[in-house]
Every structure is written in structure tokens, then in C-alpha cells.
Design a protein around this motif. Structure first.
Motif, short mmCIF file in Angstrom:
data_model
loop_
_atom_site.label_atom_id
_atom_site.label_comp_id
_atom_site.label_asym_id
_atom_site.label_seq_id
_atom_site.Cartn_x
_atom_site.Cartn_y
_atom_site.Cartn_z
N ASP A 1 125.20 -10.83 -45.81
CA ASP A 1 124.42 -9.92 -46.65
C ASP A 1 124.69 -10.27 -48.11
N VAL A 2 123.66 -10.72 -48.79
CA VAL A 2 123.80 -11.25 -50.14
C VAL A 2 123.18 -10.28 -51.14
N ALA A 3 124.00 -9.77 -52.07
CA ALA A 3 123.50 -8.90 -53.13
C ALA A 3 122.84 -9.79 -54.18
N THR A 4 121.52 -9.88 -54.11
CA THR A 4 120.76 -10.86 -54.89
C THR A 4 120.01 -10.17 -56.02
N PRO A 5 120.10 -10.69 -57.24
CA PRO A 5 119.31 -10.11 -58.34
C PRO A 5 117.84 -10.00 -57.94
N THR A 6 117.27 -8.84 -58.24
CA THR A 6 115.91 -8.55 -57.78
C THR A 6 114.92 -9.62 -58.20
N GLU A 7 115.05 -10.15 -59.42
CA GLU A 7 114.08 -11.15 -59.87
C GLU A 7 114.12 -12.40 -59.01
N GLN A 8 115.26 -12.67 -58.36
CA GLN A 8 115.36 -13.84 -57.50
C GLN A 8 114.78 -13.58 -56.11
N THR A 9 114.59 -12.31 -55.76
CA THR A 9 114.12 -11.97 -54.41
C THR A 9 112.61 -11.86 -54.31
N ARG B 1 123.39 -24.39 -43.17
CA ARG B 1 121.96 -24.22 -43.42
C ARG B 1 121.50 -23.02 -42.62
N ALA B 2 120.85 -22.10 -43.29
CA ALA B 2 120.57 -20.80 -42.69
C ALA B 2 119.13 -20.38 -42.92
N THR B 3 118.82 -19.14 -42.51
CA THR B 3 117.47 -18.60 -42.59
C THR B 3 117.53 -17.14 -43.04
N ILE B 4 116.63 -16.74 -43.90
CA ILE B 4 116.52 -15.34 -44.28
C ILE B 4 115.92 -14.56 -43.11
N VAL B 5 116.59 -13.46 -42.71
CA VAL B 5 116.07 -12.64 -41.61
C VAL B 5 115.66 -11.25 -42.07
N GLY B 6 116.00 -10.87 -43.30
CA GLY B 6 115.59 -9.55 -43.77
C GLY B 6 115.89 -9.38 -45.24
N ILE B 7 115.03 -8.58 -45.90
CA ILE B 7 115.20 -8.28 -47.32
C ILE B 7 115.03 -6.78 -47.49
N SER B 8 116.03 -6.14 -48.11
CA SER B 8 115.96 -4.70 -48.30
C SER B 8 114.77 -4.34 -49.20
N PRO B 9 114.04 -3.27 -48.84
CA PRO B 9 112.93 -2.83 -49.69
C PRO B 9 113.39 -2.01 -50.89
N VAL B 10 114.71 -1.77 -51.00
CA VAL B 10 115.23 -0.92 -52.07
C VAL B 10 116.23 -1.72 -52.91
N ALA B 11 116.08 -1.67 -54.22
CA ALA B 11 117.03 -2.31 -55.13
C ALA B 11 118.07 -1.29 -55.57
N THR C 1 123.25 -2.10 -60.04
CA THR C 1 123.44 -3.55 -60.15
C THR C 1 122.13 -4.31 -60.32
N GLY C 2 121.01 -3.65 -59.96
CA GLY C 2 119.73 -4.34 -60.02
C GLY C 2 119.58 -5.39 -58.94
N ALA C 3 120.34 -5.26 -57.84
CA ALA C 3 120.31 -6.26 -56.77
C ALA C 3 119.69 -5.68 -55.50
N ARG C 4 119.15 -6.57 -54.68
CA ARG C 4 118.65 -6.21 -53.36
C ARG C 4 119.47 -6.96 -52.30
N ARG C 5 119.61 -6.34 -51.14
CA ARG C 5 120.33 -7.00 -50.06
C ARG C 5 119.41 -7.96 -49.33
N VAL C 6 119.80 -9.22 -49.29
CA VAL C 6 119.08 -10.24 -48.53
C VAL C 6 119.98 -10.67 -47.38
N ARG C 7 119.54 -10.47 -46.17
CA ARG C 7 120.34 -10.84 -45.00
C ARG C 7 119.98 -12.25 -44.57
#
Length: 297
Positions: A204-212, A235-245, A249-255
């Protein structure tokens, strides 16, 4: 799409940059991507739904288990006796057979009474009594059959209760901890065994919203896994992105999901990026492939 390849990166830290003639040292891992931690893709702590005494522990820490595999058994003497008794009741057809014979007799008596009445040898009340007796015998037979079905349902309920005296694995995985011993008395919902699945791993990666904003499930990701002074590229794959920032922190969770054929433990520090590594890193990985220290997948 899942990628299973792992590339061994060697020592972390600053050193000789790609392009020199000697051994190549990985660039600063902090420059690779966003810091995160790997975690199991499935994680369950199992227990009993009622107080029991532990009779047998069938697994130990590190054992691989499959879904439905028994792991811990509790004393089930009373439950086994209840199932045995209920099995006798549910499988017995004596009541139904007796009701069938009673119906057969009442029908014979009704026919005899009817013939006598039609021949002038009986009364209306006798005929009605015989007819109602036959109808009542038919109802009694249906009631006996219903009671038998009810006994069979009760047997299934008791069998399910007996099955609950065995804790089984909820999925394919690895036993992370066993929290009981034979003879222990445990209460309802006390933790018994923890099972995890680490292939694939989740991050679970706390990613800056502008990058998501340009990301979507199925997009590739790259994770640099730290193991002491060594690192590996997953090497991996994105399986989900939180709809809420996060408003702070201004970050969204990217799984991110990464295949883990080498069974790396969960809980390792990683650095994750969602764009292909820059030329410095790519040159380094290519040098590792050329030296035979790279692809292990």
C-alpha cells in the motif's frame, strides 16, 4: 497482468555509478520511488466460536497449508455422541413404516365399512367414522415423514457444530503463528492460529494525489525491496486506487500486487514507482543481468 521476475540489485547505498568498468553499486534507493512496506495479500487469525479444550495441534510455524486443511482440533466427545444419537434418529424409518401400515389398515376398514353400508348393513355414522380414520391416518403418515426430514436437518446442524471443533485454514498460505498447546482451554474468539499468504505480496503506497491521476488498475509498477544491504527489483501491478485522498498529507493509497515466487517475507521496506526506472537504474539492472546476478524469476 502479474510479473513474476525479480532482479537482484546487490549492495545499497552510494558508490560507483553505472558505466564504470568495475563492480556496479546500486544508486541511492531513496531516489527510486516512494517508501512503503510489503504485507501479506491475505492475513487471517482463526479461532473457535465457543469455549473448548485443545485436543490436537496439527501444524507448526512455517508450515504451508491449503484451504480447508485441519490445523487445530478441540475435544469433541459430547458433540460426537450427539451426532451419533441424532444419526440413529434421522436414519430410522420405523415411524414412517408404522404410519404407512396404519394408513393401509384404515383404508381396508373404510372399504369394508363402505361395502357394508352399501349393502344395508351399516350406518352413516360408521361410514363417516371409517372415512375420517383413513384421512387421519394419511395425515399421520405425512407428519411422520415431516418429522423424519426435521431429524435429518437437526443432524446436519449437529454435524456442523461438530465440524466447528476443528479449525481449518481459510486459504492456501503459511502458518505465521500457533498460539495454543494441547490441553489449553480457550474462550470464544481467542486467537488460535494466524495464516498468511505472501504470494502475491501487497504494497500500500501513500502516493501524492497528482501522481495518481493518470494511474489505473492493471498499470505496471516497480518496487525496490530492501533486505539488509541487498535489494531486489519486483515488477508488480496496480490492483486498486483509493477514491479518497488524505486531507493532511494530500496522498491516496495505491495498492500494488507483486508476485513472490522466492517467498520473500512480508514486512520488508520497499521503494515503489509507477514509471519505468530511469536510465541510471536500467543500466544498473542490465549490468546485473549481464553478470548473471540478475533475473531469478
Amino acid at each position: 497482468m502479474k510479473f513474476g521476475a525479480m532482479v537482484c540489485v546487490a549492495a545499497l547505498g552510494m558508490g560507483v555509478q553505472p558505466g564504470s568498468g568495475g563492480d556496479r553499486v546500486a544508486p541511492d534507493p531513496g531516489s527510486f520511488g516512494i517508501k512503503a512496506v510489503t504485507r501479506p495479500s491475505q492475513d487471517a487469525v482463526t479461532g473457535f466460536n465457543f469455549s473448548v479444550t485443545i485436543e490436537d495441534v496439527l501444524v507448526k510455524v512455517g508450515d504451508r497449508v491449503v484451504e480447508g486443511q485441519p490445523m487445530v482440533r478441540a475435544d469433541a466427545t459430547d458433540a460426537e455422541a450427539s451426532v451419533e444419537l441424532q444419526t440413529l434418529r434421522a436414519e430410522s424409518e420405523l415411524d414412517v413404516q408404522a404410519a404407512e401400515k396404519a394408513l393401509e389398515l384404515s383404508q381396508v376398514e373404510f372399504q369394508a365399512t363402505k361395502q357394508a353400508y352399501e349393502g344395508g348393513g351399516g350406518s352413516t355414522i360408521e361410514l363417516d367414522r371409517a372415512r375420517l380414520a383413513a384421512e387421519n391416518a394419511k395425515l399421520s403418515l405425512e407428519a411422520s415423514r415431516q418429522r423424519m426430514r426435521e431429524q435429518q436437518i437437526q443432524l446436519r446442524q449437529l454435524q456442523a457444530r461438530l465440524d466447528e471443533h476443528t479449525v481449518t485454514s481459510p486459504f492456501d498460505g503459511i502458518v505465521e503463528s500457533v498460539l495454543v498447546d494441547v490441553g489449553d482451554t480457550v474462550r470464544e474468539s481467542d486467537p488460535i492460529v494466524r495464516v498468511v499468504s505472501i504470494d502475491p505480496l501487497w504494497i500500500d503506497v501513500a502516493t501524492p494525489t497528482e501522481q495518481t491521476l493518470g494511474l489505473k488498475p492493471g498499470d505496471p509498477a516497480w518496487a525496490l525491496v530492501r533486505i539488509g544491504d541487498e535489494a531486489r527489483l519486483l515488477r508488480a501491478t496496480i490492483v486498486g486506487i483509493s477514491p479518497v485522498a488524505d486531507s493532511v498529507t494530500g496522498a491516496r493509497r495505491v495498492r500494488v500486487e507483486a508476485s513472490n515466487p522466492d517467498a520473500l517475507p512480508a514486512g520488508l521496506q520497499v521503494f515503489v514507482r509507477f514509471t519505468q526506472p530511469d536510465q541510471t537504474w536500467m543500466d544498473y539492472f542490465e549490468s546485473q543481468d549481464a553478470s548473471g546476478a540478475g533475473d531469478t524469476g
